[in-house]
Design a protein around this motif. Structure first.
Motif, short mmCIF file in Angstrom:
data_model
loop_
_atom_site.label_atom_id
_atom_site.label_comp_id
_atom_site.label_asym_id
_atom_site.label_seq_id
_atom_site.Cartn_x
_atom_site.Cartn_y
_atom_site.Cartn_z
N ASN A 42 -21.31 69.55 -7.12
CA ASN A 42 -21.67 70.91 -7.51
C ASN A 42 -21.42 71.89 -6.37
OD1 ASN A 42 -22.66 70.41 -10.22
ND2 ASN A 42 -24.36 69.33 -9.25
N ALA A 43 -20.37 71.63 -5.61
CA ALA A 43 -20.00 72.52 -4.50
C ALA A 43 -18.51 72.80 -4.57
CB ALA A 43 -20.36 71.89 -3.16
N HIS A 44 -18.12 73.93 -4.00
CA HIS A 44 -16.71 74.29 -3.86
C HIS A 44 -16.23 73.82 -2.48
CE1 HIS A 44 -16.56 76.61 -7.52
NE2 HIS A 44 -17.55 77.39 -7.13
N CYS A 45 -15.02 73.28 -2.42
CA CYS A 45 -14.39 72.91 -1.16
C CYS A 45 -13.45 74.04 -0.75
CB CYS A 45 -13.62 71.60 -1.30
SG CYS A 45 -12.84 71.04 0.24
N LEU A 46 -13.65 74.59 0.44
CA LEU A 46 -12.86 75.71 0.93
C LEU A 46 -12.09 75.26 2.16
CD1 LEU A 46 -15.65 78.44 0.62
CD2 LEU A 46 -13.89 77.87 -1.04
N ARG A 49 -14.78 73.54 4.59
CA ARG A 49 -16.23 73.65 4.47
C ARG A 49 -16.62 73.55 3.00
NH1 ARG A 49 -14.65 79.08 4.83
NH2 ARG A 49 -15.69 80.49 3.37
N CYS A 50 -17.87 73.17 2.78
CA CYS A 50 -18.39 73.01 1.43
C CYS A 50 -19.46 74.07 1.18
CB CYS A 50 -19.01 71.62 1.24
SG CYS A 50 -17.89 70.24 1.60
N GLU A 51 -19.37 74.73 0.04
CA GLU A 51 -20.37 75.73 -0.36
C GLU A 51 -20.86 75.41 -1.75
OE1 GLU A 51 -18.92 79.68 -0.07
OE2 GLU A 51 -18.74 79.66 2.14
N CYS A 52 -22.18 75.37 -1.91
CA CYS A 52 -22.75 75.09 -3.22
C CYS A 52 -22.31 76.16 -4.22
CB CYS A 52 -24.27 75.04 -3.15
SG CYS A 52 -24.91 73.65 -2.18
N ARG A 108 -28.39 75.15 -4.76
CA ARG A 108 -28.87 75.35 -3.40
C ARG A 108 -28.60 74.10 -2.57
NH1 ARG A 108 -34.89 77.32 -5.35
NH2 ARG A 108 -34.22 79.18 -6.52
N GLY A 109 -28.26 74.31 -1.30
CA GLY A 109 -28.02 73.20 -0.40
C GLY A 109 -27.02 73.56 0.68
N ASN A 110 -26.60 72.54 1.43
CA ASN A 110 -25.68 72.79 2.54
C ASN A 110 -24.22 72.55 2.18
OD1 ASN A 110 -25.58 70.02 2.32
ND2 ASN A 110 -26.52 69.60 4.31
N GLY A 111 -23.93 72.26 0.93
CA GLY A 111 -22.56 72.03 0.49
C GLY A 111 -22.24 70.57 0.33
N THR A 112 -22.72 69.74 1.26
CA THR A 112 -22.54 68.30 1.08
C THR A 112 -23.63 67.73 0.17
OG1 THR A 112 -23.81 67.85 3.10
CG2 THR A 112 -21.42 68.08 3.31
N HIS A 113 -24.72 68.47 0.03
CA HIS A 113 -25.79 68.10 -0.91
C HIS A 113 -26.30 69.37 -1.55
CE1 HIS A 113 -29.08 65.91 -2.72
NE2 HIS A 113 -29.92 66.82 -2.26
N CYS A 114 -26.15 69.45 -2.87
CA CYS A 114 -26.57 70.64 -3.61
C CYS A 114 -27.58 70.24 -4.68
CB CYS A 114 -25.36 71.33 -4.26
SG CYS A 114 -24.10 71.88 -3.07
N GLU A 115 -28.60 71.06 -4.83
CA GLU A 115 -29.62 70.85 -5.85
C GLU A 115 -29.62 72.03 -6.80
OE1 GLU A 115 -33.28 70.34 -3.80
OE2 GLU A 115 -32.87 68.26 -3.20
N THR A 159 1.02 70.44 11.10
CA THR A 159 0.64 71.37 10.04
C THR A 159 -0.75 71.01 9.52
OG1 THR A 159 1.35 72.34 7.92
CG2 THR A 159 1.67 69.97 8.20
N ASP A 160 -1.40 71.98 8.94
CA ASP A 160 -2.78 71.78 8.47
C ASP A 160 -2.84 70.76 7.34
OD1 ASP A 160 -5.64 72.48 8.03
OD2 ASP A 160 -4.86 73.30 6.16
N VAL A 161 -3.91 69.96 7.33
CA VAL A 161 -4.19 69.04 6.23
C VAL A 161 -5.16 69.73 5.29
CG1 VAL A 161 -5.21 66.84 5.56
CG2 VAL A 161 -3.81 66.99 7.62
N ASN A 162 -4.80 69.82 4.03
CA ASN A 162 -5.70 70.40 3.02
C ASN A 162 -6.63 69.30 2.51
OD1 ASN A 162 -7.01 71.80 1.02
ND2 ASN A 162 -5.20 72.24 -0.20
N GLU A 163 -7.77 69.16 3.20
CA GLU A 163 -8.70 68.11 2.81
C GLU A 163 -9.21 68.29 1.39
OE1 GLU A 163 -9.04 68.66 7.28
OE2 GLU A 163 -8.96 69.96 5.52
N CYS A 164 -9.26 69.53 0.92
CA CYS A 164 -9.79 69.79 -0.42
C CYS A 164 -8.89 69.20 -1.51
CB CYS A 164 -9.95 71.29 -0.63
SG CYS A 164 -11.16 72.06 0.48
N ALA A 165 -7.64 68.93 -1.18
CA ALA A 165 -6.71 68.37 -2.17
C ALA A 165 -6.84 66.86 -2.28
CB ALA A 165 -5.27 68.75 -1.82
#
Length: 275
Positions: A164-168, A175-178, A183-190, A148-154
Motif C-alpha cells: 500500500n505504498a508508492h515506490c519513487l 524511497r517508499c511513500e504510503c 499511514r506509515g514509513n513506506g516500508t510498512h503502511c497501515e 547508470t541509475d538502477v530503477n529499483e521500482c521496476a
C-alpha cells in the motif's frame, strides 16, 4: 593494472622445451614438455630460478608428474630471471634440462590516470583494471566504463515498499511513500484511514461526493441536511457502494435508517432500523 611489455629472451632449450607465459610484475607461468623417452618413468621435475646475475642462491621447487607447469610468485618487478628445469627418471637419474631467461613487467596503475576512464569507481586488478559502480547504479549496457541509475521500482525483488505504498525512484536510490489514506514509513503502511464525511441527499436521490478514498464502503445522507444529524430522522447509512447504479445513481442495497437519537446519561442513544 597493465604492465610495460618486455621481450622474453630465450636460450637454446633442451629436450624439455621449457616455456614462459602470463608474465606480470610479480608472477610468471613456467611450463615444459615431458621427455619423449621413458615418459612413464619420470619421478619428478626440479625447477630452479633466481634473478639473473644475482649472487643469491636459486630457489628450487619440486613438481611431480603428471603436472608439467608451475606458477612462480613473489617475483621482483622489472627484473630478469633465469629458470632451469631438470627431470629425474627412474633409470637415468637427474638429466640436464632447459634454461631460459625472462623479465618481469613494470607495474602501471591505470586508475591513477583519469580514474581509468571510469565514471565512478576504478578497481586495479592483476594485469588490468575494472570499472565498478556505486550501490544503486550499474554499468550501462554495452559500456565497460559508464554507470547508470538502477530503477529499483521496476524490480519487485529490489524494493522494500509496502503493497500500500508508492515506490519513487531517485538517482542512485529510491524511497517508499504510503498511498493516500494510509499511514506509515513506506516500508510498512497501515490503513485504510478515510476522513469522516457527511453527504446531503435523500433516500431516493443520494448526492455523492466522489471521495476517492479506497476504504469508503458507504456514506451518510439525510433529508434534513444541514441540520444536526444526531437529532435528525430519516438519516441513512449506505453499506455497500457496489449496490449503487452508475447510470441512475440510485442505491439498491440495504441501508440503515436512524429513527431517533436522544442524549441520555451523558451519551447519545440512537434507534435504527435496517431496510
Amino acid at each position: 593494472m597493465v604492465f610495460n611489455a618486455e621481450k622474453v629472451v630465450w636460450f637454446p632449450p633442451g629436450n624439455s622445451n621449457v616455456q614462459v607465459s602470463h608474465i606480470t610484475s610479480s608472477t610468471a607461468v613456467i611450463s615444459w614438455d615431458p621427455p619423449t623417452s621413458d615418459a612413464a618413468q619420470v619421478l619428478s621435475y626440479s625447477i630452479s630460478y633466481a634473478p639473473s646475475g644475482s649472487d643469491r642462491p636459486m630457489k628450487n621447487i619440486i613438481v611431480f608428474p603428471p603436472n608439467t607447469s608451475l606458477i612462480l610468485t613473489d617475483l621482483n618487478e622489472s627484473t630478469p630471471y633465469i629458470v632451469t628445469v631438470t627431470v629425474k627418471t627412474f633409470f637415468t637419474g637427474e638429466q640436464l634440462g632447459s634454461t631460459l631467461y625472462f623479465k618481469t613487467k613494470s607495474y602501471i596503475d591505470e586508475c591513477l590516470q583519469n580514474n581509468g576512464g571510469c565514471s565512478q569507481r576504478c578497481v586495479n586488478t592483476v594485469g588490468s583494471y575494472q570499472c565498478r559502480c556505486h550501490p544503486g547504479y550499474t554499468l550501462r549496457p554495452g559500456s565497460r566504463t559508464t554507470c547508470t541509475d538502477v530503477n529499483e521500482c521496476a524490480y519487485p525483488v529490489m524494493k522494500q515498499c509496502d503493497p500500500n505504498a508508492h515506490c519513487l525512484n531517485s538517482d542512485g536510490s529510491y524511497r517508499c511513500e504510503c498511498k493516500p489514506y494510509y499511514r506509515g514509513n513506506g516500508t510498512h503502511c497501515e490503513g485504510c484511514f478515510c476522513p469522516p464525511e457527511i453527504i446531503p441527499g435523500t433516500a431516493s436521490q443520494p448526492a455523492l461526493s466522489g471521495n476517492p478514498c479506497p476504504c469508503v464502503s458507504g456514506f451518510i445522507m439525510s433529508n434534513n441536511f444541514p441540520s444536526l444529524y444526531q437529532n435528525s430522522a430519516d438519516m441513512y447509512w449506505f453499506f455497500n457502494m457496489a449496490q449503487l447504479s452508475n447510470s441512475t445513481r440510485q442505491y439498491k442495497g440495504r441501508k440503515l435508517q436512524m429513527l431517533l437519537c436522544d442524549w441520555l446519561h451523558l451519551e447519545w442513544i440512537c434507534l435504527y432500523r435496517c431496510e
